[in-house]
Design a protein around this motif. Structure first.
Motif, short mmCIF file in Angstrom:
data_model
loop_
_atom_site.label_atom_id
_atom_site.label_comp_id
_atom_site.label_asym_id
_atom_site.label_seq_id
_atom_site.Cartn_x
_atom_site.Cartn_y
_atom_site.Cartn_z
N SER A 2 32.19 -27.26 -0.17
CA SER A 2 32.49 -26.68 -1.47
C SER A 2 31.61 -25.46 -1.72
O SER A 2 30.66 -25.19 -0.99
N ARG A 121 27.05 -31.03 -11.00
CA ARG A 121 28.28 -30.86 -10.23
C ARG A 121 29.43 -31.67 -10.84
O ARG A 121 30.56 -31.19 -10.93
N ARG A 122 29.12 -32.90 -11.26
CA ARG A 122 30.15 -33.74 -11.89
C ARG A 122 30.66 -33.10 -13.18
O ARG A 122 31.86 -33.05 -13.42
N SER A 125 32.70 -29.96 -12.38
CA SER A 125 33.97 -30.36 -11.79
C SER A 125 34.94 -30.85 -12.86
O SER A 125 36.12 -30.50 -12.87
N GLY A 132 39.57 -26.41 -9.68
CA GLY A 132 38.39 -25.58 -9.78
C GLY A 132 38.49 -24.54 -10.88
O GLY A 132 37.55 -23.82 -11.13
#
Length: 144
Positions: A2, A121-122, A125, A132
């Motif tokens: 990623s 990140r969670r 996201s 994205g």
């Protein structure tokens, strides 16, 4: 693989800033794209480099971390996620009131830093949706 998290580190103490940058450079998929020594520099850097995540000291001369966070919340655009980094535990509740992802105490423990990065990140996201791209909150609720 990623995209790496684009990160800014903001702290008026240069040694603390350098240490956190070093720790972040050891982490997987993290790119430190700017540093700032105070809140005014932080806002300018955020506008300039559009980071995903800002590690923000609370107590700085002039514009402190909470003032920076409140100014970002007032904006209509997508502001970066925030992780507060401070030597003082008593500000944690206020940090979460301004929508912080996490709250780290100095000196920053590498395991806690990894947890904060995973949490960021969670959140990012979830905010960006499956492709994205940023998804309006109403659309996110309808997808659930």
């Amino acid at each position: 693989m990623s995209m790496p998290l684009r990160v800014i580190v903001v702290d008026d103490e240069q040694l603390a800033r350098e240490e956190l940058c070093y720790q972040l450079e050891q982490a997987q998929e993290v790119e430190v794209v700017a540093q700032a020594g105070n809140g005014v520099e932080a806002l300018s850097a955020i506008d300039r480099v559009d980071p995903d995540l800002v590690f923000l000291d609370i107590q700085m001369p002039g514009l402190g971390g909470f003032e920076v966070a409140r100014r970002l919340l007032e904006r209509d655009d997508d502001s970066p996620a925030l992780v507060f980094v401070t030597a003082y535990a008593q500000h944690a509740i206020e940090a979460f009131e301004v929508n912080a992802v996490d709250y780290l105490l100095k000196p920053v423990d590498s395991d806690r830093l990894e947890q904060a990065l995973a949490r960021a990140r969670r959140r990012l996201s979830a905010e960006r949706g499956p492709a994205g791209a940023a998804v309006p909150l109403n659309d996110q609720l309808e997808q659930i």
